[in-house]
Write a protein that holds these residues in place. Sequence first.
Motif, PDB file in Angstrom:
ATOM      1  N   ALA A 413      49.488  -4.320  51.094  1.00 31.63           N
ATOM      2  CA  ALA A 413      48.960  -5.665  50.844  1.00 31.63           C
ATOM      3  C   ALA A 413      48.713  -6.441  52.130  1.00 31.63           C
ATOM      4  N   GLY A 414      49.488  -6.164  53.170  1.00 34.77           N
ATOM      5  CA  GLY A 414      49.386  -6.943  54.398  1.00 34.77           C
ATOM      6  C   GLY A 414      48.408  -6.395  55.418  1.00 34.77           C
ATOM      7  N   ARG A 415      47.762  -5.284  55.112  1.00 33.58           N
ATOM      8  CA  ARG A 415      46.843  -4.670  56.078  1.00 33.58           C
ATOM      9  C   ARG A 415      45.393  -4.884  55.653  1.00 33.58           C
ATOM     10  N   ALA A 416      44.511  -4.820  56.642  1.00 35.84           N
ATOM     11  CA  ALA A 416      43.086  -4.983  56.350  1.00 35.84           C
ATOM     12  C   ALA A 416      42.636  -3.920  55.360  1.00 35.84           C
ATOM     13  N   HIS A 417      41.760  -4.318  54.443  1.00 37.27           N
ATOM     14  CA  HIS A 417      41.184  -3.415  53.445  1.00 37.27           C
ATOM     15  C   HIS A 417      42.266  -2.725  52.608  1.00 37.27           C
ATOM     16  N   GLY A 418      43.384  -3.416  52.431  1.00 39.90           N
ATOM     17  CA  GLY A 418      44.463  -2.885  51.601  1.00 39.90           C
ATOM     18  C   GLY A 418      45.070  -1.606  52.125  1.00 39.90           C
ATOM     19  N   GLY A 419      44.881  -1.319  53.414  1.00 38.13           N
ATOM     20  CA  GLY A 419      45.428  -0.096  54.000  1.00 38.13           C
ATOM     21  C   GLY A 419      44.608   1.138  53.722  1.00 38.13           C
ATOM     22  N   PHE A 420      43.443   0.958  53.090  1.00 38.61           N
ATOM     23  CA  PHE A 420      42.593   2.121  52.796  1.00 38.61           C
ATOM     24  C   PHE A 420      41.956   2.686  54.056  1.00 38.61           C
ATOM     25  N   SER A 421      41.507   1.825  54.948  1.00 37.39           N
ATOM     26  CA  SER A 421      40.803   2.265  56.146  1.00 37.39           C
ATOM     27  C   SER A 421      40.950   1.226  57.250  1.00 37.39           C
ATOM     28  N   THR A 422      40.799   1.682  58.492  1.00 38.02           N
ATOM     29  CA  THR A 422      40.774   0.759  59.629  1.00 38.02           C
ATOM     30  C   THR A 422      39.367   0.230  59.868  1.00 38.02           C
ATOM     31  N   ALA A 423      38.384   0.817  59.199  1.00 42.47           N
ATOM     32  CA  ALA A 423      36.984   0.397  59.328  1.00 42.47           C
ATOM     33  C   ALA A 423      36.542  -0.307  58.046  1.00 42.47           C
ATOM     34  N   ARG A 424      35.353  -0.886  58.094  1.00 40.78           N
ATOM     35  CA  ARG A 424      34.812  -1.499  56.897  1.00 40.78           C
ATOM     36  C   ARG A 424      34.552  -0.416  55.852  1.00 40.78           C
ATOM     37  N   PRO A 425      35.147  -0.532  54.657  1.00 37.33           N
ATOM     38  CA  PRO A 425      35.001   0.526  53.652  1.00 37.33           C
ATOM     39  C   PRO A 425      33.580   0.587  53.090  1.00 37.33           C
ATOM     40  N   ALA A 434      43.922  -6.320  46.703  1.00 42.76           N
ATOM     41  CA  ALA A 434      44.843  -6.123  47.835  1.00 42.76           C
ATOM     42  C   ALA A 434      46.244  -6.621  47.523  1.00 42.76           C
ATOM     43  N   VAL A 435      46.344  -7.736  46.810  1.00 39.28           N
ATOM     44  CA  VAL A 435      47.682  -8.279  46.513  1.00 39.28           C
ATOM     45  C   VAL A 435      48.414  -7.446  45.467  1.00 39.28           C
ATOM     46  N   MET A 436      47.707  -6.512  44.811  1.00 40.33           N
ATOM     47  CA  MET A 436      48.343  -5.616  43.844  1.00 40.33           C
ATOM     48  C   MET A 436      48.656  -4.259  44.466  1.00 40.33           C
ATOM     49  N   ALA A 437      48.639  -4.155  45.773  1.00 40.49           N
ATOM     50  CA  ALA A 437      48.778  -2.878  46.471  1.00 40.49           C
ATOM     51  C   ALA A 437      50.082  -2.168  46.131  1.00 40.49           C
ATOM     52  N   VAL A 438      50.098  -0.882  46.431  1.00 40.92           N
ATOM     53  CA  VAL A 438      51.264  -0.053  46.113  1.00 40.92           C
ATOM     54  C   VAL A 438      52.544  -0.626  46.707  1.00 40.92           C
ATOM     55  N   ASP A 439      52.514  -1.024  47.998  1.00 47.98           N
ATOM     56  CA  ASP A 439      53.752  -1.493  48.617  1.00 47.98           C
ATOM     57  C   ASP A 439      54.265  -2.767  47.948  1.00 47.98           C
ATOM     58  N   ALA A 440      53.351  -3.650  47.524  1.00 45.32           N
ATOM     59  CA  ALA A 440      53.777  -4.875  46.844  1.00 45.32           C
ATOM     60  C   ALA A 440      54.438  -4.561  45.506  1.00 45.32           C
ATOM     61  N   GLN A 441      53.893  -3.592  44.790  1.00 41.09           N
ATOM     62  CA  GLN A 441      54.460  -3.250  43.485  1.00 41.09           C
ATOM     63  C   GLN A 441      55.718  -2.406  43.601  1.00 41.09           C
ATOM     64  N   GLU A 442      55.833  -1.642  44.677  1.00 39.26           N
ATOM     65  CA  GLU A 442      57.076  -0.894  44.899  1.00 39.26           C
ATOM     66  C   GLU A 442      58.265  -1.851  44.987  1.00 39.26           C
ATOM     67  N   ALA A 443      58.023  -3.040  45.556  1.00 38.46           N
ATOM     68  CA  ALA A 443      59.101  -3.998  45.774  1.00 38.46           C
ATOM     69  C   ALA A 443      59.488  -4.762  44.515  1.00 38.46           C
ATOM     70  N   ASP A 444      58.703  -4.624  43.455  1.00 40.20           N
ATOM     71  CA  ASP A 444      58.952  -5.359  42.223  1.00 40.20           C
ATOM     72  C   ASP A 444      59.335  -4.374  41.117  1.00 40.20           C
ATOM     73  N   PRO A 445      60.603  -4.344  40.716  1.00 42.14           N
ATOM     74  CA  PRO A 445      61.033  -3.367  39.695  1.00 42.14           C
ATOM     75  C   PRO A 445      60.371  -3.551  38.340  1.00 42.14           C
ATOM     76  N   HIS A 446      59.744  -4.710  38.121  1.00 40.81           N
ATOM     77  CA  HIS A 446      59.086  -4.967  36.841  1.00 40.81           C
ATOM     78  C   HIS A 446      57.571  -4.793  36.926  1.00 40.81           C
ATOM     79  N   SER A 447      57.074  -4.196  37.987  1.00 42.46           N
ATOM     80  CA  SER A 447      55.635  -4.054  38.200  1.00 42.46           C
ATOM     81  C   SER A 447      55.021  -3.027  37.263  1.00 42.46           C
ATOM     82  N   ILE A 448      53.710  -3.070  37.193  1.00 43.09           N
ATOM     83  CA  ILE A 448      52.971  -2.083  36.405  1.00 43.09           C
ATOM     84  C   ILE A 448      53.201  -0.690  36.968  1.00 43.09           C
ATOM     85  N   LEU A 449      53.255  -0.562  38.284  1.00 40.88           N
ATOM     86  CA  LEU A 449      53.500   0.741  38.910  1.00 40.88           C
ATOM     87  C   LEU A 449      54.809   1.348  38.425  1.00 40.88           C
ATOM     88  N   HIS A 450      55.876   0.574  38.446  1.00 45.98           N
ATOM     89  CA  HIS A 450      57.164   1.108  37.985  1.00 45.98           C
ATOM     90  C   HIS A 450      57.129   1.399  36.485  1.00 45.98           C
TER      91      HIS A 450
END
Length: 543
Positions: A413-425, A434-450
């Motif tokens: 969530a904190g990286r450009a392009h959601g961490g997908f690429s260092t260049a323009r995708p 981006a705010v729903m990124a894997v790392d953000a949801q890993e930190a929330d035990p009630h997330s859709i990912l979990h």
Amino acid sequence: MAKKTEWWRGAVVYQIYPRSFQDDSGDGIGDLPGITRRLGHVASLGVDAIWLSPFFTSPQADMGYDVSDYCDVDPQFGTLADFDAMMAEAHRLGLKVIIDQVISHTSDQHPWFKESRTSRNNPKADWFVWADPKPDGTAPNNWLSVFGGPAWEWDGTRKQYYMHNFLASQPDLNFHNPEVQDAVLDAARFWLERGVDGFRLDTVNYYFHDEKLRDNPPHSDEGSFGLDAPDVNPYGMQNHLYDKTRPENIAFLQRMRNLLDHYDDRATVGEVGDGARSLETVAAYTAGGDKLNMCYTFDLLGPDFTAEHIRRSVEGFHEAVTDGWVCWAFSNHDVQRHVSRFIDGEAERESVAKQAATLIATLKGSVCLYQGEELGLPEADLAFEDLRDPYGIRFWPSFKGRDGCRTPMVWDAGRAHGGFSTARPWLPVPYEHAVMAVDAQEADPHSILHHYRSTLAFRKAHPALRDGAMTFLDAPDGVLAFVREGDTERLLFVFNMSREVAAFVIPSNLGRAVPLALPGYAVQESNGRIDLEPFEAFAAKCS
């Protein structure tokens, strides 16, 4: 013949769209090394296999579904060595690997087509579908392209038309020619020898055409190929009796199955887009154990997320397909993401995403999940200038195409392009993704990912959900209830798919129902009655 374990029956398959999964080369396009790096995430979900959309050499006119070399990797995705490394890592993690086979058509840059169009008497002159014009110079018949307009393109060298079910740059192979069948089976053999565990067969009912080139009759209810825009595409105005789903296809599918049966534990899943005839076609393609292992249709890829529609679709399949197998999906690379199709406002996104995950994991059949589904990603709203999909560009603004479901996967969530690429995708990454990124949801035990992880673990813990029988129960409007029964257990599932509070009374003939800890839900039973809030679910083990 090699022994088959039927690992695919009841398996959960995770679809990876290589262009949009992870870019490791820094060019804005996903690649095979990026996939390899992220396979740990896929394995952590508890899935059984991955399906890779095309990564073959291609001009990319249709994002890789226009193949110019069936036996190599497009340089933008990497090399054959990168593919082998990806395969090795997948197998190390216990994941089977299924790859696309796009053999109904090639790119017009494929060497086969380049040779075929040079003359009417070269060695590959009959490898594609060529036909003379009518006396007035018009196309041989009324067949239409899925992507709009006639299914025929004039070639000035041969002074003939060639057929294309999709883009004009995707000429259709002539499967009536045995040499063509041999060639595409040789390409499949190349990947089987490389260790792939199976194939997803793109447009599997489009291989053969009517040799007499008879006109299709009109049919106002045919619907689209599955790209969910029937109201803007005249393709749906025909009953496609002669340009696809021809009887000769059965014998070819038997040849394909015979090839796979010479290898250990390989499987096929076919994509069937056949309008109202889809179930009939699936039944024909999976019956007898000598053709496809399983198919999927577009029944659950539309806008209807109701108890009535789910029951009608599932019962319809199992009534029509008595000895075949289905692979269910709510989303893929061709349709609007299901969260956006199903919800009525953002407030419902999380509850609908979670219920959809639980529901599809408890249906009878195999399951296909599409990348980003486990994050609850909605459809991206893209500007016209950002579109890359030729289908969307053709029908804009009535239909925005398929790019909205193909935007890059979001990892950080904190990286450009959601961490997908260092260049323009190649496609933009929306902020709301981006705010729903894997790392953000890993930190929330009630997330859709979990929720997805817990739900797939629940599925694996109950053998009846892999291949057990399924029986629907009568239920109030908006409520879906069914029993899954295997050798050692009988499980009851109840889903309130409505936006109102609902109640369900457990039938007395099910015996004593002991509530199960269904991930994400804490619904309890009281004296045989279950009260459910909107989009809640309940499970019990019946004695």
